[in-house]
Design a protein around this motif. Sequence first.
Motif, mmCIF file in Angstrom:
data_model
loop_
_atom_site.group_PDB
_atom_site.id
_atom_site.type_symbol
_atom_site.label_atom_id
_atom_site.label_comp_id
_atom_site.label_asym_id
_atom_site.label_seq_id
_atom_site.Cartn_x
_atom_site.Cartn_y
_atom_site.Cartn_z
ATOM 1 N N ASN A 9 0.732 -1.108 0.000
ATOM 2 C CA ASN A 9 -0.172 -0.082 -0.139
ATOM 3 C C ASN A 9 0.890 1.265 0.009
ATOM 4 O OD1 ASN A 9 -1.595 2.193 1.616
ATOM 5 N ND2 ASN A 9 -3.120 0.735 0.817
ATOM 6 N N ARG A 10 0.498 2.145 -0.752
ATOM 7 C CA ARG A 10 1.495 3.289 -0.952
ATOM 8 C C ARG A 10 1.239 4.606 -0.337
ATOM 9 N NH1 ARG A 10 0.597 6.207 -6.606
ATOM 10 N NH2 ARG A 10 0.552 4.054 -7.090
ATOM 11 N N ASP A 11 0.086 4.234 0.714
ATOM 12 C CA ASP A 11 -0.050 5.380 1.907
ATOM 13 C C ASP A 11 1.231 5.555 2.712
ATOM 14 O OD1 ASP A 11 -2.484 5.882 1.010
ATOM 15 O OD2 ASP A 11 -3.492 4.645 2.470
ATOM 16 N N ALA A 12 1.730 6.763 2.898
ATOM 17 C CA ALA A 12 2.717 7.155 3.773
ATOM 18 C C ALA A 12 2.560 6.631 5.237
ATOM 19 C CB ALA A 12 3.213 8.506 3.659
ATOM 20 N N GLY A 13 3.631 6.644 5.776
ATOM 21 C CA GLY A 13 3.709 6.074 7.363
ATOM 22 C C GLY A 13 4.292 5.064 7.558
ATOM 23 N N THR A 14 4.549 4.412 8.608
ATOM 24 C CA THR A 14 5.321 3.363 8.985
ATOM 25 C C THR A 14 4.370 2.247 8.802
ATOM 26 O OG1 THR A 14 4.580 3.351 11.352
ATOM 27 C CG2 THR A 14 6.582 4.595 10.591
ATOM 28 N N VAL A 15 2.882 1.981 8.776
ATOM 29 C CA VAL A 15 2.371 1.008 8.531
ATOM 30 C C VAL A 15 2.273 0.777 6.965
ATOM 31 C CG1 VAL A 15 -0.124 0.073 8.858
ATOM 32 C CG2 VAL A 15 0.911 1.160 10.706
ATOM 33 N N ARG A 16 2.750 -0.398 6.502
ATOM 34 C CA ARG A 16 2.533 -0.597 4.919
ATOM 35 C C ARG A 16 2.031 -2.258 4.933
ATOM 36 N NH1 ARG A 16 6.061 2.931 2.005
ATOM 37 N NH2 ARG A 16 4.934 2.168 0.438
ATOM 38 N N PRO A 17 1.004 -2.230 4.806
ATOM 39 C CA PRO A 17 0.251 -3.533 4.517
ATOM 40 C C PRO A 17 0.609 -4.129 3.131
ATOM 41 C CG PRO A 17 -1.556 -2.042 4.605
ATOM 42 C CD PRO A 17 -0.202 -1.200 4.812
ATOM 43 N N GLU A 43 7.798 -7.705 12.696
ATOM 44 C CA GLU A 43 8.471 -6.703 12.756
ATOM 45 C C GLU A 43 7.510 -5.365 13.134
ATOM 46 O OE1 GLU A 43 10.872 -5.707 9.420
ATOM 47 O OE2 GLU A 43 10.878 -7.749 8.934
ATOM 48 N N GLY A 44 7.979 -4.941 14.351
ATOM 49 C CA GLY A 44 7.399 -3.628 15.002
ATOM 50 C C GLY A 44 5.961 -4.012 15.788
ATOM 51 N N GLY A 45 5.906 -5.116 16.125
ATOM 52 C CA GLY A 45 4.608 -5.329 16.848
ATOM 53 C C GLY A 45 3.705 -6.645 16.177
ATOM 54 N N MET A 46 2.472 -6.706 16.856
ATOM 55 C CA MET A 46 1.438 -7.528 16.344
ATOM 56 C C MET A 46 1.251 -7.136 14.774
ATOM 57 S SD MET A 46 0.981 -9.712 18.708
ATOM 58 C CE MET A 46 -0.414 -10.717 18.233
ATOM 59 N N VAL A 47 0.986 -8.529 14.267
ATOM 60 C CA VAL A 47 0.742 -8.666 12.757
ATOM 61 C C VAL A 47 -0.527 -9.636 12.410
ATOM 62 C CG1 VAL A 47 1.520 -9.330 10.279
ATOM 63 C CG2 VAL A 47 3.308 -7.949 12.110
ATOM 64 N N ARG A 48 -1.244 -9.351 11.672
ATOM 65 C CA ARG A 48 -2.386 -10.215 11.025
ATOM 66 C C ARG A 48 -2.308 -10.759 9.768
ATOM 67 N NH1 ARG A 48 -8.661 -9.694 12.387
ATOM 68 N NH2 ARG A 48 -9.489 -11.358 10.813
ATOM 69 N N TRP A 49 -2.274 -11.911 9.552
ATOM 70 C CA TRP A 49 -2.192 -12.377 8.294
ATOM 71 C C TRP A 49 -3.500 -13.201 8.056
ATOM 72 C CZ3 TRP A 49 1.895 -13.195 11.938
ATOM 73 C CH2 TRP A 49 3.006 -12.858 11.430
ATOM 74 N N THR A 50 -3.942 -12.947 6.675
ATOM 75 C CA THR A 50 -4.906 -13.366 5.984
ATOM 76 C C THR A 50 -4.514 -14.272 4.844
ATOM 77 O OG1 THR A 50 -6.498 -11.738 6.892
ATOM 78 C CG2 THR A 50 -7.571 -13.178 4.903
ATOM 79 N N GLN A 51 -4.754 -15.428 4.693
ATOM 80 C CA GLN A 51 -4.332 -16.254 3.625
ATOM 81 C C GLN A 51 -5.382 -16.824 2.946
ATOM 82 O OE1 GLN A 51 -1.314 -18.262 5.675
ATOM 83 N NE2 GLN A 51 0.204 -17.138 4.374
ATOM 84 N N VAL A 52 -5.315 -17.157 1.481
ATOM 85 C CA VAL A 52 -6.044 -18.176 0.804
ATOM 86 C C VAL A 52 -5.028 -19.057 0.064
ATOM 87 C CG1 VAL A 52 -6.424 -16.412 -1.078
ATOM 88 C CG2 VAL A 52 -7.990 -18.513 -0.693
ATOM 89 N N ALA A 68 -1.934 -16.741 -1.476
ATOM 90 C CA ALA A 68 -2.071 -15.261 -1.715
ATOM 91 C C ALA A 68 -2.138 -14.693 -0.075
ATOM 92 C CB ALA A 68 -3.228 -14.934 -2.324
ATOM 93 N N THR A 69 -1.375 -13.734 0.376
ATOM 94 C CA THR A 69 -1.183 -13.450 1.702
ATOM 95 C C THR A 69 -1.507 -12.118 1.671
ATOM 96 O OG1 THR A 69 0.285 -15.296 2.006
ATOM 97 C CG2 THR A 69 0.142 -13.400 3.674
ATOM 98 N N LEU A 70 -2.310 -11.639 2.574
ATOM 99 C CA LEU A 70 -2.506 -10.028 3.120
ATOM 100 C C LEU A 70 -1.735 -10.011 4.619
ATOM 101 C CD1 LEU A 70 -3.550 -7.102 3.166
ATOM 102 C CD2 LEU A 70 -5.814 -8.234 3.933
ATOM 103 N N VAL A 71 -0.913 -9.211 4.506
ATOM 104 C CA VAL A 71 -0.083 -8.997 5.959
ATOM 105 C C VAL A 71 -0.367 -7.560 6.385
ATOM 106 C CG1 VAL A 71 2.063 -8.854 6.859
ATOM 107 C CG2 VAL A 71 2.039 -10.410 4.897
ATOM 108 N N GLN A 72 -0.988 -7.609 7.492
ATOM 109 C CA GLN A 72 -1.634 -6.348 8.156
ATOM 110 C C GLN A 72 -0.975 -6.023 9.271
ATOM 111 O OE1 GLN A 72 -5.963 -7.046 8.311
ATOM 112 N NE2 GLN A 72 -5.361 -8.940 7.416
ATOM 113 N N PRO A 73 0.124 -5.106 9.470
ATOM 114 C CA PRO A 73 0.746 -4.668 10.537
ATOM 115 C C PRO A 73 -0.303 -3.924 11.572
ATOM 116 C CG PRO A 73 1.896 -4.028 8.532
ATOM 117 C CD PRO A 73 0.638 -4.461 8.325
ATOM 118 N N SER A 74 0.067 -3.833 12.799
ATOM 119 C CA SER A 74 -0.560 -3.185 13.683
ATOM 120 C C SER A 74 -0.809 -1.902 13.205
ATOM 121 C CB SER A 74 0.256 -3.026 15.009
ATOM 122 O OG SER A 74 -0.834 -3.476 16.093
ATOM 123 N N GLY A 75 -1.958 -1.305 13.407
ATOM 124 C CA GLY A 75 -2.198 0.148 12.891
ATOM 125 C C GLY A 75 -2.733 0.232 11.469
#
Length: 195
Positions: free
Chosen positions: A81-89, A149-158, A169-176
């Motif tokens: 995701n191109r959104d700025a910041g430290t959270v980059r799903p 890295e940097g805390g809790m992460v949620r993974w969603t996979q199919v 296919a994996t979606l990695v969702q860092p905290s935030g």
Amino acid sequence: MKRACLLAPLLLAALSLTPAHAQGTATPPAATPAQATPAATTGTRTVEAVTATSAKGYSIRVPAGWIPLKNVPGADVAFINRDAGTVRPTVTVQVQDVDPKLKATLADFRDLFASQLGKDVPKFRMLGEKTVKLGSTPAILWSYLGDGEGGMVRWTQVFTVKNNRLFTATLVQPSGTTAEQIEEGRAILTSLTLK
């Protein structure tokens, strides 16, 4: 039960990465953008989504705001995701050839991955699992939490098996990660189409 005990070591040898490791991104030559949907605006064109089609037998639709990553180990394609910041799903697609002699089923891979996640993901906690379809092909969809890295992460996979290939296919969702980013990431996963 005997089959599972004998098959697990063979599957582990055949596959070097569990789905949890599919966190990176990949090279665009493996999957090339096939189409873009322009927005109806006056004088300018905005790309709303791109469909990446891979020679490995799938396509995936990625909305605006997600950009491809190159050279992600083990991934066929990857987007961040191109959104700025430290959270980059991120979203990755991993394709692995499966030796037809193994006669491995989706249930075999599900059991193998489930047994590995507790070992590979610190503070692992399964959130949910269900059987879904990718077109007419059965697939497993699950979500889980763990330390990243940097805390809790949620993974969603199919993931599914078709034509002696394992597709993950994996979606990695860092905290935030924002609700909008999560929704977009899930839409990418559900757009996975096998050829």
